[in-house]
Design an enzyme around this catalytic site. Sequence first.
Site, PDB file in Angstrom:
ATOM      1  N   SER A 245      15.115  14.751 -87.035  1.00 41.19           N
ATOM      2  CA  SER A 245      15.352  13.399 -87.540  1.00 41.19           C
ATOM      3  C   SER A 245      16.835  13.081 -87.467  1.00 41.19           C
ATOM      4  CB  SER A 245      14.897  13.268 -88.989  1.00 41.19           C
ATOM      5  OG  SER A 245      15.808  13.927 -89.859  1.00 41.19           O
ATOM      6  N   ASP A 246      17.159  11.788 -87.275  1.00 39.18           N
ATOM      7  CA  ASP A 246      18.538  11.398 -87.544  1.00 39.18           C
ATOM      8  C   ASP A 246      18.761  11.585 -89.038  1.00 39.18           C
ATOM      9  OD1 ASP A 246      21.120  10.476 -87.235  1.00 39.18           O
ATOM     10  OD2 ASP A 246      20.540   8.776 -85.985  1.00 39.18           O
ATOM     11  N   TRP A 247      20.016  11.664 -89.437  1.00 42.57           N
ATOM     12  CA  TRP A 247      20.362  12.043 -90.814  1.00 42.57           C
ATOM     13  C   TRP A 247      19.970  10.928 -91.797  1.00 42.57           C
ATOM     14  CZ3 TRP A 247      20.906  15.450 -87.477  1.00 42.57           C
ATOM     15  CH2 TRP A 247      21.409  16.708 -87.744  1.00 42.57           C
ATOM     16  N   GLY A 248      18.940  11.209 -92.583  1.00 48.11           N
ATOM     17  CA  GLY A 248      18.448  10.208 -93.523  1.00 48.11           C
ATOM     18  C   GLY A 248      17.429   9.261 -92.930  1.00 48.11           C
ATOM     19  N   ALA A 249      16.851   9.612 -91.777  1.00 47.23           N
ATOM     20  CA  ALA A 249      15.906   8.722 -91.100  1.00 47.23           C
ATOM     21  C   ALA A 249      14.450   9.027 -91.445  1.00 47.23           C
ATOM     22  CB  ALA A 249      16.109   8.805 -89.582  1.00 47.23           C
TER      23      ALA A 249
END
Length: 714
Positions: A245-249
């Site tokens: 995942s992208d960070w916080g996605a």
Amino acid sequence: MLMSYSVDAQKTQIMEKKIDSILTLLTLEEKVAMCHAQSKFSTPGVPRLGIPEIWMSDGPHGVRAELKWDSWDYAEWGNDSITAFPALTCLASTFNPALSKAYGVSVGEEARYRKKDVLLGPGVNIYRTPLNGRNFEYMGEDPYLASKLVVPYIKGVQENGVAACVKHFAVNNQELWRDHINVEVSDRALYEIYLPAFKASVIEGGVWAIMGSYNKFRGQYCSHNELLLNKILKTDWDFDGVVISDWGATHNTYESAMFGLDMEMGTGTDGLGTTALNHYDRYYLALPFLESIKKGEIDEAVVDDKVRRILRLMHRTNMNLNRPWGKMNNVEHHDVARKVATEGIVLLKNKESFFPIKDKKELTIAVIGENATRSMTLGGGSSELKPQFEISPLEGLKKRYKNAKILHTMGFASGPSAYDEVLPSPYNADSLKVEALKLAKKADVVLFFGGLNKSHHQDCEGDDRKQFKLPFGQDELLDDIIALNKNTGVILLTGNAVEMPWLGKINGLIQGWYLGSIAGNALADVISGDVNPSGKLPFSFPVKLKDNAAHYFGELSYPGDSINQYYKEDILVGYRWHDTKKIKPLFAFGEGLSYTSFELKNFKLKQKTYTKDENIIVSGEVLNTGGLDGAEVVQVYIGKPKSKVKRAVKELKGFKKVIVEKGETKSVEITINVNDLAFYDESISDWNLEKGSYIAYIGNASNNVTEKIKFEIK
């Protein structure tokens, strides 16, 4: 060839058997723990079984400085400085796949030396609007060009036992509202424009990791999207690597588990900090995932698939006994960075041979502009770097010009670099302008170093640009300088197209990009003529913002209404739009001048009729008709007149960069497979090769075609 395949297949079989055996030894708790972060940039191993942690780092242009375990603050190590390589827009401008391989090898060596297992890059999102704050991290507007350059980059990185992680999958083409905007785009545009570079990364590049993007696509977040991840990536393309995942996605346990995400990163920004809510065990793929499996809501086979992929990644990286050791930043890496920079710099205007500027006595050069001295490795968000050194344009010019007198003043100034806010300049704009005009008046030559600067609302992660024009009063300053000294050239340091109301009044224009550690030397190489420029634009420069396809259709097309966004231009992105709608760009895709001149001649097709699976061989000659050695990029576009579906006038389907000595002629051959001329047919949800007449357009830019050759597909 058969022996090589047999050996590779045997190695894969052995690896998969090892993975299966390890899976039987893992507890459910251990398996779930491997699917989420334990710190800002790592996931846990299993100490009981000697399974190592996985360590990741940004980014595509160099290995980021070390961060603290639980925060975005820098750890302030003394041994984490690196080579800052030119931004990927510059790499794309080289049109040189061999150089992309060297770039990938070099950055991969530095990542390995720093004990990283995953390098978070490269980025291949398509350049759709010149306001996208992150365009400088990508490879331009054309899916074919991006595909041809991303594959060698990936292979170069992964030779070092470090996984490339191609990002951001998919249709992540703006930073504004990136964490929630829902993108609606046709299947045809998705498959023809926005997916090809990702597909090439998987099928040709064999990439080991993919990063899901922040935005939604058709109502589902892209980091857990059933169509993008389960169907297209893992089923249709048979991707066997890890989706990160992208960070916080990540937003939901069930969808994350079931819709293709393998590893969740960055959901809680303060990690093991102040509240239990952000504890790593509270991630969606942590305790909530474990509880769902124990309750029978999610089958244990789901976590097994994720862990199998993670173990496969480990066998390719930190559990690979034959992994190379990597190399710290060194002279060889600096040489690659300089080569990429000089080949990527694009000469766009050269009235009366303004460039190159020869070093001679009695010559006074006024270097005006903050960008002549400002660090361009700082800022930009996750691509921010800590280089061992950074040679500024002013420093590079002073080192190169031993005889000419070089004077500098800032002329304009922005505020300090900032990721999430616009900081005011500490300087008085009027005073700076007065000094600049004094210098311009007494100089023989003015070199104006302007553009953007990787601060918030410039070229920076997290938000888009606010305007198409140059910031900080540069346009007005340039007008005043030109009024005093007509012998003015502009060097733009940007990752984006900008408006140029002053273009007709200047003598020379260089697109300089963000060039990393060796920026100043590379620019001095080209400005002085030590290197003959050969870069070509990887995206179109519109005259005005409304000429860009995304902006032509109004706010629902860009930036959307903050909830939904519709890609109304469909497949007509970049030069496809300009060609088809007959809207003349300021500078066209593929455009770039040289200090010498070239003639493309005797181009022909090996035959005039083709069928499915055949190769179209385009051959001809490039003659250097000028007085200097140089390099030209032969570009082959294909068009289908009278098509039964909407098409662009032409699309890039082949290119080759050729070095030709002065007065010499070089033969060129470019191969295009007929199958690559198919369009995505929404009526059958598959590719369809249309029969009939086609045209091959051969030239050295999308707006400079010197030969058109008709052919048939039966």
